[in-house]
Design a protein around this motif. Structure first.
Motif, short mmCIF file in Angstrom:
data_model
loop_
_atom_site.label_atom_id
_atom_site.label_comp_id
_atom_site.label_asym_id
_atom_site.label_seq_id
_atom_site.Cartn_x
_atom_site.Cartn_y
_atom_site.Cartn_z
N TRP A 196 -5.62 2.03 -7.49
CA TRP A 196 -6.39 0.94 -6.89
C TRP A 196 -6.07 -0.37 -7.60
O TRP A 196 -6.08 -0.44 -8.83
CB TRP A 196 -7.89 1.21 -6.98
N GLU A 235 0.82 -1.21 0.00
CA GLU A 235 0.00 0.00 0.00
C GLU A 235 0.86 1.27 0.00
O GLU A 235 1.98 1.28 0.48
CB GLU A 235 -0.94 -0.01 1.21
N VAL A 280 -6.71 -4.84 -7.44
CA VAL A 280 -7.63 -5.87 -6.96
C VAL A 280 -7.08 -7.25 -7.31
O VAL A 280 -6.47 -7.42 -8.38
CB VAL A 280 -9.05 -5.69 -7.56
N ASN A 303 -2.63 -1.19 -10.31
CA ASN A 303 -3.61 -1.74 -11.24
C ASN A 303 -2.98 -2.37 -12.48
O ASN A 303 -3.69 -2.77 -13.40
CB ASN A 303 -4.60 -0.65 -11.67
N ASN A 337 -12.51 -10.91 -3.59
CA ASN A 337 -11.69 -9.80 -4.07
C ASN A 337 -11.09 -9.00 -2.92
O ASN A 337 -11.77 -8.67 -1.96
CB ASN A 337 -12.52 -8.86 -4.95
N PHE A 363 -8.96 -5.48 -2.23
CA PHE A 363 -8.62 -4.19 -2.86
C PHE A 363 -7.53 -3.49 -2.05
O PHE A 363 -7.47 -3.63 -0.83
CB PHE A 363 -9.85 -3.27 -2.94
N TRP A 364 -6.66 -2.76 -2.73
CA TRP A 364 -5.67 -1.93 -2.05
C TRP A 364 -5.33 -0.74 -2.94
O TRP A 364 -5.52 -0.78 -4.16
CB TRP A 364 -4.40 -2.73 -1.74
N TYR A 365 -4.85 0.31 -2.32
CA TYR A 365 -4.42 1.51 -3.05
C TYR A 365 -2.92 1.63 -2.90
O TYR A 365 -2.41 1.83 -1.80
CB TYR A 365 -5.12 2.76 -2.50
#
Length: 462
Positions: A224, A155, A226, A262, A234, A236-238
């Motif tokens: 972002w 992250e 996934v 991504n 799923n 998710f992370w940024y």
């Protein structure tokens, strides 16, 4: 101890034959720092960050010690630069271990920030990593025949931007397009695709692009991402993705890339492979192994151009079953028993299959319906036909080595602060990533050197 040889006092190291990173980190800090620092040639980094002009403010900072302290921050798991500054102010032994003189001023957070910005504007960390890798090869610590490629996510410190509401598009006109409308639409579509950034195009478009351009154009801003976890849900992370090419035996990182979160894993494979071909140049390499996320024809093509073999899990994409072949694309006899993989002819690039063992008692064995030997060129379809053949014991053995990349990913996150990015923007985050991978490889080289000295001492003692 010296950089590449000599004796180590047994009071420092009590371990015997196997000496790895864990044993290295059990050493006293001074000895650990000395071993790791001696594995890294910082001259090129020092040349980049030192002041070139005689004009402006005077230079009062010990840049070499600052570089070593950034390395020590990773090994000591110091989370923030402000904590590193405090440690340097309060721990005289640590300050001297990093190379600062007693008379030196401890750098401020701002000084470190400026230095990291300067480093982020160059490719110097990649050059240092390459030098270290060549040193490990020349000392005989890297003799791998297989490279494993994998990716892991981490992250960003940046807060994810608010989701933008897309304007409502006009409803599409119903019915078929006229010939003129369709031609105009196709021309607009082709122009749009031609103007896309390189990493938003198809993977095959990377094949003819030079390595330097590939590395320069890879997106590095946090985004972002996934992926599915082990339960099929799923996650998710940024942030970012780390893409690694790892020697499966030595577990050195041969090539590394940081990208936006991504980016498809497969789109980082060709830059890693070209990096191995141009920058590593290890004559013992034969195979590249990856999971099903890398099952793209262009990746097989790149590996074939390198003169290596692909061991990549097959990802079936709504493809019909091949009549006369099993799920591993081995030919089958009349009774649908699979032929057995026998050997690979490197000169002709041909796989050889022999009759199934069930043919021994088959009444059709002598009727001319079944071939005794079946040969197929791997170039018929590089995805389906690999050497060794899919489904064979040799193929499975090589594919299992892929876990080396997963182990290195876990090491970087658990012990080398990969998921502790404290810099905003992708450029500065890449400096953190490059330092982490450099310190990991330097730790490997330091541990291998000490292990070699211990082994020689044991031989002399015997």
């Amino acid at each position: 101890t010296n950089k590449t040889g000599g004796r180590l006092p047994m009071t420092i190291i009590r371990q015997g034959s196997l000496f790895g990173i864990q044993e290295l980190y059990d050493l006293e800090p001074t000895h650990r720092f000395e071993a790791i620092f001696s594995a890294i040639d910082i001259d090129s980094i020092f040349a980049v960050v030192t002041k070139k002009s005689h004009l402006g403010r005077p230079v009062e900072l010990n840049y070499a010690a600052m570089i070593y302290s950034l390395i020590a921050r990773i090994t000591e798991r110091i989370p923030f630069i402000k904590d590193l500054v405090k440690r340097l102010q309060n721990d005289m032994i640590f300050r001297l271990d990093c190379g600062f003189l007693v008379s030196d001023t401890v750098p401020s957070e701002a000084a470190y920030s400026r230095m990291i910005t300067i480093i982020s504007e160059s490719n110097v960390m990649e050059e240092v990593q390459e030098t270290l890798l060549h040193q490990a090869i020349s000392e005989g610590f890297i003799t791998d025949d297989t490279v494993a490629i994998d990716a892991t996510h981490f992250e960003a410190i940046d807060q994810a931007p608010p989701k933008e509401e897309k304007p409502k598009s006009e409803p599409k006109k119903r019915g078929r397009k006229s010939k003129e409308e369709r031609e105009q639409w196709l021309a607009e579509k082709a122009e749009l695709e031609a103007n896309l950034p390189l990493f938003k195009k198809k993977i095959e478009d990377q094949l003819e692009v030079p390595l330097a351009d590939l590395r320069a154009e890879i997106p590095q801003d946090p985004e972002w991402g996934v992926k599915k976890n082990s339960e099929g849900k799923n996650v998710f992370w940024y942030g970012y993705k780390a893409h690694l090419a790892v020697g499966t035996t030595s577990q050195y990182i041969f090539q590394s890339l940081l990208s936006s979160g991504n980016l498809n894993d497969g789109k980082a494979a060709i830059p890693l492979l070209k990096g191995i071909q141009e920058r590593v140049q290890l004559s013992t390499l034969l195979y590249e192994t990856m999971d099903a996320g890398y099952d793209y024809e262009s990746i097989y093509t790149q590996i074939h151009r390198m003169g290596h073999q692909s061991v990549i899990a097959y990802n079936k994409r709504n493809e019909p079953e091949m009549v006369g072949f099993d799920k591993h694309f081995a030919p089958t006899c009349v009774r649908e028993f699979s032929y057995r993989y026998d050997s690979f002819d490197k000169k002709r690039e041909t796989l050889k299959y022999t009759r199934p063992k069930e043919c021994k008692d088959c009444p059709l064995a002598h009727d001319g319906l079944c071939q005794k030997v079946y040969k197929v060129k791997i170039t018929t379809d590089l995805r389906k036909y690999t050497a060794p053949a899919r489904g064979s014991k040799a193929w499975k053995t090589i594919y299992k080595r892929r876990t080396a990349a997963e182990r290195v990913n876990a090491y970087l996150k658990g012990y080398f602060q990969l998921n502790n990015v404290r810099y905003r923007t992708g450029k500065r985050a890449k400096v953190h990533f490059d330092i982490v991978t450099l310190v990991y490889n330097a730790s490997k080289l330091a541990a291998d050197r000490i292990g070699k000295i211990l082994k020689n001492q044991q031989k002399q003692a015997a």
